[in-house]
Motif scaffolding. Structure first.
Motif, PDB file in Angstrom:
ATOM      1  N   ARG A   1       1.989  18.379  13.666  1.00  0.00           N
ATOM      2  CA  ARG A   1       3.448  17.351  13.571  1.00  0.00           C
ATOM      3  C   ARG A   1       4.300  17.020  12.162  1.00  0.00           C
ATOM      4  N   GLY A   2       3.552  17.449  11.144  1.00  0.00           N
ATOM      5  CA  GLY A   2       3.399  17.019   9.886  1.00  0.00           C
ATOM      6  C   GLY A   2       3.095  15.782   9.442  1.00  0.00           C
ATOM      7  N   ASP A   3       1.686  14.869  10.177  1.00  0.00           N
ATOM      8  CA  ASP A   3       2.126  14.197   9.890  1.00  0.00           C
ATOM      9  C   ASP A   3       0.519  13.796   8.580  1.00  0.00           C
TER      10      ASP A   3
ATOM     11  N   ARG B   1      -6.819   9.343   1.380  1.00  0.00           N
ATOM     12  CA  ARG B   1      -6.208   9.179   2.376  1.00  0.00           C
ATOM     13  C   ARG B   1      -6.708   9.255   4.403  1.00  0.00           C
ATOM     14  N   VAL B   2      -7.993   8.716   4.252  1.00  0.00           N
ATOM     15  CA  VAL B   2      -8.448   9.944   5.577  1.00  0.00           C
ATOM     16  C   VAL B   2      -8.402   9.191   7.217  1.00  0.00           C
ATOM     17  N   VAL B   3      -7.731  10.309   7.960  1.00  0.00           N
ATOM     18  CA  VAL B   3      -7.529   9.487   8.851  1.00  0.00           C
ATOM     19  C   VAL B   3      -8.966  10.895  10.301  1.00  0.00           C
ATOM     20  N   ALA B   4      -9.318   9.622  10.433  1.00  0.00           N
ATOM     21  CA  ALA B   4     -10.274  10.215  11.378  1.00  0.00           C
ATOM     22  C   ALA B   4     -10.311  10.704  13.220  1.00  0.00           C
TER      23      ALA B   4
ATOM     24  N   ARG C   1     -17.008   7.863   2.483  1.00  0.00           N
ATOM     25  CA  ARG C   1     -17.787   7.377   1.355  1.00  0.00           C
ATOM     26  C   ARG C   1     -18.239   7.374   0.384  1.00  0.00           C
TER      27      ARG C   1
ATOM     28  N   GLU D   1     -16.466  11.387   9.144  1.00  0.00           N
ATOM     29  CA  GLU D   1     -15.771   9.436   8.618  1.00  0.00           C
ATOM     30  C   GLU D   1     -17.557   8.684   9.199  1.00  0.00           C
ATOM     31  N   GLN D   2     -18.341   9.154  10.160  1.00  0.00           N
ATOM     32  CA  GLN D   2     -19.119   8.074  11.162  1.00  0.00           C
ATOM     33  C   GLN D   2     -20.018   8.037   9.699  1.00  0.00           C
TER      34      GLN D   2
ATOM     35  N   VAL E   1       0.958  -1.243   0.198  1.00  0.00           N
ATOM     36  CA  VAL E   1      -0.003   0.220   0.306  1.00  0.00           C
ATOM     37  C   VAL E   1       0.972   0.941  -0.308  1.00  0.00           C
ATOM     38  N   HIS E   2       2.554   1.102  -0.474  1.00  0.00           N
ATOM     39  CA  HIS E   2       3.202   2.550  -0.760  1.00  0.00           C
ATOM     40  C   HIS E   2       2.651   2.245  -2.028  1.00  0.00           C
TER      41      HIS E   2
ATOM     42  N   MET F   1      -2.167  16.789  15.277  1.00  0.00           N
ATOM     43  CA  MET F   1      -1.702  15.660  13.838  1.00  0.00           C
ATOM     44  C   MET F   1      -0.865  17.036  12.813  1.00  0.00           C
TER      45      MET F   1
ATOM     46  N   GLN G   1      -5.568   8.678  -4.351  1.00  0.00           N
ATOM     47  CA  GLN G   1      -5.919   8.263  -3.291  1.00  0.00           C
ATOM     48  C   GLN G   1      -6.141   9.671  -1.614  1.00  0.00           C
TER      49      GLN G   1
END
Lengths: 234, 234, 271
Positions: C71-73, C56-59, C41, C35-36, C20-21, C68, C54
């Motif tokens: 911190r540069g993430d 990519r969601v970090v919820a 979706r 998200e919820q 998944v790189h 987050m 693509q």
């Protein structure tokens, strides 16, 4: 390797002296039996000679060692055989591989010794499912396959029935006849008579006497030996 | 309890319907946890063996530490690994945060102490039995350690499975370092957490049942292998 | 050992940890409410199909999402706390905040309604009544956008909810879903965005008790994380996502996200 000299050998564990100064000389040739009551220090003495234990004092000297590791020219069989979880053949091969033989040599030699000790049929069976007597024969085979100059045996038949004991004794004699020095401990006076050429009598960490087998029984030099022979000591 | 009934129905619907989403989540869960367990074993088994047969200052303290680390909370591990892999952290340039690789790293860290501590115990027990014999045959400590790992392999399989169980069941670490990203880092446990969050409890339980079944299946498989192998090798 | 070798090989193949790189992706820090509710979706496949990027969601909660990003993430931040977002930009972590969409908050509570506020359109008065009735209230307590809005309303009502701490005011320290689960189990009031409520399945005895107040307006904004601060940020792709969100196509896709007949979010990007 031989003669083996013990110079004022001492060993203590947990503050308790077990071997309290033993000096002796074991020559090539005679089958030497180390005899003595329980707790005399027989097993500890064997382990000191074989190098499994380090002395607290004194020395173990192999006079004949022409360089190389003295350990390689010896082997030991214990009272309870310790087998790896693999086949009988593989157990013998294990020791040979450690000694540096090629895989083909290991296989051939292992099969040979199994044949000699009568375990050729069991070669591919798991060693741990063999009977006590079979395992002890296997232990002998494994030790002998290494071609040692000296074979130590620590009460090898203590847990075995008379028939099996007889088999083991024959094998020991055969190994001796082939040129290996036998140094053995035992409780069993009958065994001493059958297998012993000389006796080293140990009592409470000291060597009381070292004499040829016949003379030991007919004219023991110490009162402890006398009492032991008459069966009054444990 | 109707909730449980709904849960089983949901679980069945999931499996029977073979939702493509579910397949992806299950596959990823297995890939991550199995990878982590394999890498952890490669590190922890030699480590456990080395500590078991070794003699060095601080050995007891190390054993105590290792045993204590078995109880590392997954969420704490997740946090530490996150700080390590964050862009603002020392290994940020690797760019593996929020990918399955980060999850494998976190679970490996979690599982290494478990496998090391338990294998250390098993191998030390075996060492006590084999110690003299192996040394008599001339095995060095490292060589003996490897021999013991092989000889205790069946017990070690159980330990590795315990490690896998821990990895597959945890949610704290993979949630933090993976981010539960839909289609990328969502595994069974984080999916369960999410569905619980959304109040869809039957679905969450259903996923839980699927997860349990998988772990059960794997354990049954391992038991079968152990049974067959024991019969063969004794 | 041959058998073992074969087994190991199978395992190794199975474990080729998924590549998944994928090169073409961005990381978006967003909130649990988006998200919820199912918005992503619905939304992301359209964008991904169009651009091949693509998403990519970090919820997380709004506060965590911004942390987050600090911190540069993350490459893009998409949350709902205007004040915190502006601060983020002012601190130099983000570039130019843009409005995307809004929805509203509602107050939910047990049918038994101990504070007697069912049907009210005055949220501030409702809060006062809850406090004086010491009716159970489940708060998120987690630095999220929802939590921030809730606190602002307490302040407007002149009530310090901390006086009820340990009694009627229960801080769960967790996301919207778990807080609702707790509220449902305790028959407590809870402050929630409509989108999450519409998609929440464990309502128990809870119903909407207060809605429609102007002060319940909930605005979402999006920002690019400042590439000057973090050179690894995917500037072009991140900007493409932002541009698409505020574009007519993106806005109408947002509007079309529904649960049954109910629209979840209302696009309001300024052109």
């Amino acid at each position: 390797m031989l003669p083996l000299e013990l110079r004022d050998l001492r060993f203590s564990a947990g503050g308790h002296p077990i071997i309290r100064g033993i000096s002796a000389r074991l020559e090539a040739g005679p089958r030497s039996i180390i005899l003595g009551p329980n707790g005399a220090g027989k097993s500890v003495l064997m382990r000191l000679c074989h190098g499994l234990l380090r002395p607290s004092g004194g020395e173990v000297i192999w006079h004949g060692a022409k360089g190389g590791d003295p350990r390689r020219r010896q082997a030991m069989v214990f009272q309870r055989p310790v087998m790896l979880r693999r086949s009988a053949l593989a157990n013998v091969i294990y020791g040979l591989k450690l000694a540096g033989h090629s895989p083909q040599e290991c296989e051939l030699r292992a099969q040979d010794v199994l044949e000699v000790v009568g375990l050729a049929q069991q070669a591919s069976r798991p060693a741990r499912v063999l009977s006590g007597g079979e395992q002890q024969r296997l232990a002998l085979a494994r030790a002998w396959a290494l071609g040692p100059d000296v074979l130590f045996l620590d009460e090898p038949t203590a847990n075995l029935d008379p028939a099996v004991t007889h088999e083991i004794e024959s094998l020991i004699n055969m190994i001796h006849a082939a040129g290996t020095k036998i140094i053995m401990t035992t409780h069993n006076l009958g065994q001493v008579r059958r297998l012993g050429d000389e006796v080293l009598f140990i009592d409470r960490g000291l060597l009381r006497e070292q004499s040829p087998m016949e003379r030991f029984f007919t004219r023991p030099a110490s009162s402890e030996a006398e009492t032991f022979i008459r069966g009054e000591l444990p | 309890m109707s909730g449980l009934g709904e849960a089983f129905a949901a679980a069945w619907a999931l499996i029977a319907g073979v939702e493509p989403g579910l397949v992806g989540i299950v596959t990823l869960s297995l890939q991550v946890s199995l990878s982590a367990v394999l890498i952890a074993s490669a590190i922890a088994l030699p480590l456990g063996a080395a500590i078991a047969v070794g003699r060095f200052p601080g050995r007891q303290a190390l054993i105590v530490l290792l045993n204590a680390l078995m109880g590392l909370p997954p969420v704490v591990v997740g946090l530490l690994v996150y700080l390590l892999l964050s862009r603002a952290g020392p290994l940020g340039s690797l760019g593996i945060l929020f990918t399955p690789s980060a999850m494998v790293v976190a679970q490996t860290v979690l599982v290494v102490p478990i496998i090391a501590a338990l294998s250390r115990q098993v191998i030390e027990d075996a060492w006590r039995e084999y110690d003299e014999q192996l040394r008599s045959l001339g095995a060095s400590r490292p060589s003996a350690a490897l021999t013991l790992i092989w000889d205790t392999r069946f017990s070690l399989v159980t330990i590795v499975l315990a490690g896998f169980g821990r990895a597959a069941a945890e949610v704290g670490a993979v949630m933090i370092v993976g981010g539960n990203i839909d289609g990328v880092t969502r595994v069974m446990t984080t999916a369960i957490a999410l569905e619980t969050s959304k109040g869809d409890l039957p679905l969450a339980l259903g996923l839980g049942i699927v997860l349990l079944s998988l772990v059960l299946l794997l354990n049954a498989l391992a038991a079968l292998i152990r049974e067959l192998a024991t019969r063969r090798y004794g | 050992m041959n058998r073992f070798h074969r087994v190991l090989l199978c395992l190794a193949l199975m474990l080729a940890v998924p590549g998944v790189h994928a090169q073409n992706f961005i990381t978006v820090a967003s909130t649990t409410s988006t998200e919820q509710s199912g918005l992503f979706r619905h939304l992301l496949p359209v964008f991904e199909k169009k651009t091949g990027i693509q998403v990519r969601v970090v919820a997380l909660g709004t506060g965590q999402a911004l942390d987050m990003a600090r911190r540069g993430d993350a490459d893009v931040v998409f949350v709902h706390d205007e004040a915190a977002e502006e601060k983020f930009v002012a601190e130099g972590y983000g570039l130019r905040r843009q409005a995307v969409m809004y929805n509203d908050f509602v107050l939910v509570g047990p049918k038994s309604d101990p504070a007697k506020i069912l049907g009210s359109r005055d949220i501030v008065e409702a809060y006062r009544r809850i406090a004086s009735a010491a009716a159970p209230f489940a708060s998120r307590g987690d630095k999220s956008g929802t939590h921030a809005a809730e606190l602002r309303l307490w302040k407007t009502a002149g009530v310090d909810p901390q006086t009820g701490k340990g009694g009627w005011y229960r801080e769960t320290g967790s996301g919207m879903g778990p807080t609702l689960n707790t509220a449902s189990a305790m028959n407590a009031y809870a402050f929630i965005d409509r989108g999450t409520w519409l998609s929440f399945r464990n309502r128990g005895d809870l119903v909407i008790v207060v809605e429609g107040d102007q002060r319940l307006f909930n605005q979402y904004g999006v920002m690019l994380v400042n590439p000057a601060r973090y050179p690894h940020v995917k500037r072009e792709q991140g900007q493409a996502f932002i541009d698409w969100l505020v574009s007519p196509e993106g806005q109408s896709t947002i509007a079309s996200c529904k649960i049954g007949p109910d629209q979840l979010f209302f696009p309001n990007a300024k052109r």
